[in-house]
Design an enzyme around this catalytic site. Sequence first.
Site, PDB file in Angstrom:
ATOM      1  N   HIS A 159      25.652  10.428  -4.865  1.00  0.00           N
ATOM      2  CA  HIS A 159      25.723   9.271  -3.973  1.00  0.00           C
ATOM      3  C   HIS A 159      25.214   9.616  -2.578  1.00  0.00           C
ATOM      4  O   HIS A 159      25.223  10.774  -2.160  1.00  0.00           O
ATOM      5  CB  HIS A 159      27.170   8.797  -3.844  1.00  0.00           C
ATOM      6  CG  HIS A 159      27.612   7.912  -4.961  1.00  0.00           C
ATOM      7  ND1 HIS A 159      28.507   6.878  -4.778  1.00  0.00           N
ATOM      8  CD2 HIS A 159      27.281   7.879  -6.267  1.00  0.00           C
ATOM      9  CE1 HIS A 159      28.719   6.263  -5.929  1.00  0.00           C
ATOM     10  NE2 HIS A 159      27.980   6.864  -6.848  1.00  0.00           N
ATOM     11  N   GLU A 189      22.867   2.098  -8.058  1.00  0.00           N
ATOM     12  CA  GLU A 189      23.720   1.166  -7.333  1.00  0.00           C
ATOM     13  C   GLU A 189      23.101   0.891  -5.975  1.00  0.00           C
ATOM     14  O   GLU A 189      22.598   1.810  -5.317  1.00  0.00           O
ATOM     15  CB  GLU A 189      25.122   1.743  -7.123  1.00  0.00           C
ATOM     16  CG  GLU A 189      25.894   2.066  -8.373  1.00  0.00           C
ATOM     17  CD  GLU A 189      27.181   2.803  -8.023  1.00  0.00           C
ATOM     18  OE1 GLU A 189      28.041   2.199  -7.354  1.00  0.00           O
ATOM     19  OE2 GLU A 189      27.320   3.966  -8.411  1.00  0.00           O
TER      20      GLU A 189
END
Length: 321
Positions: free
Chosen positions: A38, A107
């Site tokens: 991330h 995402e």
Amino acid sequence: MVRIGYTMMTEQAGPRELVSHVVGAERAGFDFSVISDHSFPWLDSQGHAPYAWSVLGAAAQATSRIPLMTYVTCPTFRYHPAVVAQKAATLQILSEGRFRLGLGSGENLNEHIVGAGWPAAHVRLEMLEEAVDIIRRMFSGEYVSHHGAHFDVENAKLWDLPDEPPPIGIAVSGARSCELAGRLGDLVIATEPKPELLEQFDAHGGAGKPRVGQLPVCYDPDRGAAVARAHEQFRWALGGWKVNAELPGPASFDQASQFTRPEDVAEALPCGDDVDEFVEAVRPYAEAGFTEVALVQIGGGHQEPYLEWAEQKLLPALRNL
């Protein structure tokens, strides 16, 4: 028997701590490990987002047995697929064959930082399919040129190749991604124990391939403290990936989960130190047909007691599933 894994959760711990945690997981007897990739945490309260690939390189040197895996890398926005191929090949060499490359369509939370926009899900899956093709071709060691709908590669080549390329896992959440995973993946990755996902994966060529799931848990001898911590840091997880993939930042996840109560989280995730509760939370994955389940211990500062408890009580109980 279901293999039980440990998750290096980059959103809740710094890079040195993550390496220390996976060393502890190897010592405790976990069967494999995975790492999130991330650029942002889901919530500000988690507080971290180190570069997963640097952590993996350090982990490969600090450990000797435990397999490593991205869970998952998006090879289409922040990273060009040719760069992902080079990183994965290098990691496979450093880990002496212990690395698996988990890929997904991404995402918005992480991929927005390069300013490329956030297309519809079907476009993201088209991009993922093209990226997997490029990565596979790069793993061959040949010169690769590619001019496709989404990516260009000009005369690229990997000069350091492992004896065996890392297996490629593909994350799924619906019929289209399951079709892609069955056709192009060496294994499938999911975050929900839905039998229909594996059935669709099998129908498109996935039969007999590993299937890896993931489950957040929150161990603490004080169940109330566990529930409070799980609510503070993981209430976002109850939103579902169709929503979560679209949200652009921690403030959005905070707003989307503002009405999620601690009791909602406690009902969805095992909290406390009741081994039976944790076993029953893993059971649906085993019954759905998952061959591996990576557990996420919620709270970056609460890993050592969890690892000790897991070694002594949880892992022996899960071996009986």
